[in-house]
Design a protein around this motif. Structure first.
Motif, short mmCIF file in Angstrom:
data_model
loop_
_atom_site.label_atom_id
_atom_site.label_comp_id
_atom_site.label_asym_id
_atom_site.label_seq_id
_atom_site.Cartn_x
_atom_site.Cartn_y
_atom_site.Cartn_z
N ASN B 280 5.84 7.33 0.94
CA ASN B 280 4.98 7.13 -0.29
C ASN B 280 3.48 6.46 0.28
O ASN B 280 3.07 5.48 -0.45
CB ASN B 280 5.65 6.28 -1.52
N ASP B 367 8.77 1.61 1.89
CA ASP B 367 8.16 2.37 0.69
C ASP B 367 6.91 1.53 0.31
O ASP B 367 7.03 0.62 -0.23
CB ASP B 367 9.21 2.44 -0.52
N LYS B 369 4.88 2.84 -2.06
CA LYS B 369 4.75 3.45 -3.50
C LYS B 369 3.39 3.37 -3.97
O LYS B 369 2.74 2.98 -5.06
CB LYS B 369 5.37 2.26 -4.31
N SER B 372 2.10 9.89 -1.29
CA SER B 372 3.31 10.53 -0.91
C SER B 372 3.35 11.20 0.46
O SER B 372 4.11 12.15 0.81
CB SER B 372 3.02 11.97 -1.99
N SER B 373 2.38 10.35 1.33
CA SER B 373 2.39 10.84 2.76
C SER B 373 3.56 9.77 3.45
O SER B 373 4.08 8.89 2.83
CB SER B 373 1.31 10.41 3.59
N GLU B 374 4.11 10.49 4.61
CA GLU B 374 5.17 9.57 5.38
C GLU B 374 5.05 9.84 6.97
O GLU B 374 4.07 10.73 7.31
CB GLU B 374 6.61 9.91 4.98
#
Lengths: 395, 395
Positions: B280, B367, B369, B372-374
């Protein structure tokens, strides 16, 4: 250097208030009789401790009267309670010192993520005020975490005929406590110097000292160096880059470098102080990229621990530093022994190398032969004890 | 996966030619019956080994027939003799393989700064040619330095009805040999694929695997990953990003990740494989800055060795990564145990934490937050043995 002493108008105390389970001193108080111009340099970590945030906010617009630093439990990463605890500490100190709470700076070092035991700190603060003296030693002890000895220094300097005292204390150990807090440095001086020139002098001195040492490459959430100048030496206030400024900044840099070297020597598990110098670089930035890369390389640091004249690891760390240089020109010296010339290893005298590497202080010089700029950093070796200290399960 | 095997048209050998003093295999030869399209990814260190430079020069414009890799003494930092030795190795190989010397790639790993023992290598090469077989195992052994076991993998994949084999071998150990050489990876496939698409596939796969592992943060002067594709599976040549390309790049990435994890597990002194995932994140670059900073932190790595659920060091390493994020939003999980929520430490179950940390493989999730990348990286812990292996005086 002579006896280590506080400048005129400063008092300090260091007490054990019960944060540290072993009963060692854990709360330091520094008080200035008169309002002091103040400057600071702080961690670049975007995670910042609550006490540090208080200090960063209040140092800007206020003349400072007191500094309170607790060790054993850093006030960091505990949520809103951390901010209100910081304010409470400043408020209580202010009432005892008879000043505004915004005139109190805070430092905090130790394990993060646990709220401060505020009752202990409050009674400790009362005790500290009752024990204020002109000796800085207890305060220097009370800011220690895994440091094995307190780091202090003081100089007298002459500013246009007036005697001025500069005092500094610092704690590491290893830039970073096992559970990751804080390198802290506090300088006190009775010099009269404007806030602007004080910040300029501190920034200059820190860049050549605390920003030039590395123990493990990690940067904590509470790192800070502050300086208080209360003007009680009654020299003519330094408000521009005159001769007095030059004298002052030289002394400050000298003190900061000496404290920095003490920090590295007392780094976690350190057995050797290693000075890394890059010379004849095209510019200072290039030189610093290389000293920094070598100073952080675990392979160079373990080689120094193992007394291995491993120039290959030094050249390699220079190579991946991101600096632009010609590897086929590089000379490397360990002590005064040339071990690599024009990027090629020499058949050097292994016995002489071992003699150099057995010493407590080792100098590594990397000559780029493409300019006239240079940079120096200090680091320590990487030993079994570093792993023991940092790898032991927290109890 | 089944039996580990070479793709069609490849043979290999691994012999002991006497570079390693303990008599272990130290010369690997890989031969392709037909000319192979080839791609490579190389160290970004600006210091580059002589054999590596040969490979980087010749891989560009030539179809490749042979790869020769010696271990035990890297051909690096020895001056002009290093370049002529590389050419001699390629030339002798070419004469035995009946191809152009520019069709021979070289790899070299081991101590740097000492010239190669060319007579041993020359007789070793003759021997290797007499022992060529369809088993890759001896070659995979012959490229090892401080690795404790050979790393190999092979898959069969189906490209539009044709069976294609992909084989890979790699050596570490710790990205870096004690005296600092080389992570080497070699992939072989009988797939028909254009040079352009092969380079694209390799770069993609390496970015998700070999570029996502860290043992000590040092990058050697000889690192290379190459892939040879000889087309003997007779599939329709992959020349664009079609379904076959997707199947191929997936298989290559899977093989590369598996080899990468083997490298980390067998890292110098490693006792644990640690997977670091940032989720995230606002973008992949931010996520990668953070995984990279955590993966390199000696304090995180010693904490994992010490089975200490020290989320503070993880958050701190994220904080100094240079990535921009909001620390007050960050959750940290060790395994599936939430230990830090919204930047604040939780009172987690210490026994459950210890149970997770006792395992050989540990997952850390950060995370952010805020998107939406990881990104995922793999590293190992830092143990006493890392210091022992890298700190022992070279004999």
């Amino acid at each position: 250097m002579g006896e280590i002493k506080l400048p005129k108008g400063f008092k300090s105390a260091g007490v054990a208030c019960g944060i540290k389970k072993d009963g060692k001193k854990d709360l330091a108080l520094i008080l200035s009789e008169s309002e002091a111009n103040t400057a600071g340099v702080f961690t670049k970590n975007i995670v910042k401790g609550h006490s540090l945030k208080w200090t960063m906010k209040n140092i800007r617009g206020n003349k400072i009267r007191a500094v309170v630093i607790n060790s054993g439990n850093a006030n960091a990463c505990v949520g809103e309670k951390g901010d209100s605890d910081a304010e409470r500490m400043a408020d209580l100190t202010a009432r005892l010192a008879k000043c505004g709470k915004e005139q109190v700076l805070l430092g905090s070092t130790g394990v993060i993520g646990f709220p401060l035991p505020m009752e202990k700190i409050e009674s400790g603060l009362q005790k500290a005020f009752s024990m204020l003296s002109t000796s800085p030693h207890d305060a220097a002890c009370a800011i220690m975490t895994t440091d094995t000895y307190p780091k202090e220094i003081s100089f007298d300097i002459n500013l246009s005929g007036k005697n001025v005292t500069l005092y500094g204390m610092a704690k590491g150990s290893g830039m970073i406590h096992p559970n990751m807090a804080t390198m802290i440095g506090v300088f006190l001086t009775d010099a009269a110097i404007s806030k602007e020139m004080l910040q300029k002098a501190l920034t200059e001195a820190v860049n050549k000292s605390f920003n030039r040492i590395s123990v493990d490459g990690d940067t904590s959430v509470c790192d800070m160096v502050v300086i208080l100048a209360n003007g009680m030496a009654e020299n003519e206030e330094i408000s521009c880059e005159n001769n007095d400024y030059a004298t002052f900044v030289n002394a400050l840099e000298k003190a900061a470098v000496m404290l920095s070297k003490m920090l590295v020597k007392d780094g976690e598990g350190a057995t050797k102080l290693i000075e890394i110098r890059v010379v004849n670089a095209p510019d200072c930035e290039t030189a610093h990229k290389i000293t920094s890369s070598i100073a952080k390389s675990p392979l160079v640091k373990t080689a120094m621990f193992g007394q291995d004249a491993n120039w290959g690891r030094i050249l390699t760390a220079a190579g991946y530093s991101g600096a632009d240089f010609n590897p086929d020109l590089v000379d490397i010296l360990i002590g005064d022994l040339l071990v690599c010339q024009n990027g090629v290893g020499l058949n050097f005298d292994e016995e002489k190398a071992l003699e150099i590497l057995k010493k407590d202080e080792i100098k590594i010089t990397v000559d780029l032969k493409i300019g006239s700029s240079e940079d120096t950093m200090w680091t320590c070796d990487f030993s079994y004890d570093y792993v023991r200290i940092n790898g032991s399960y927290r109890t």
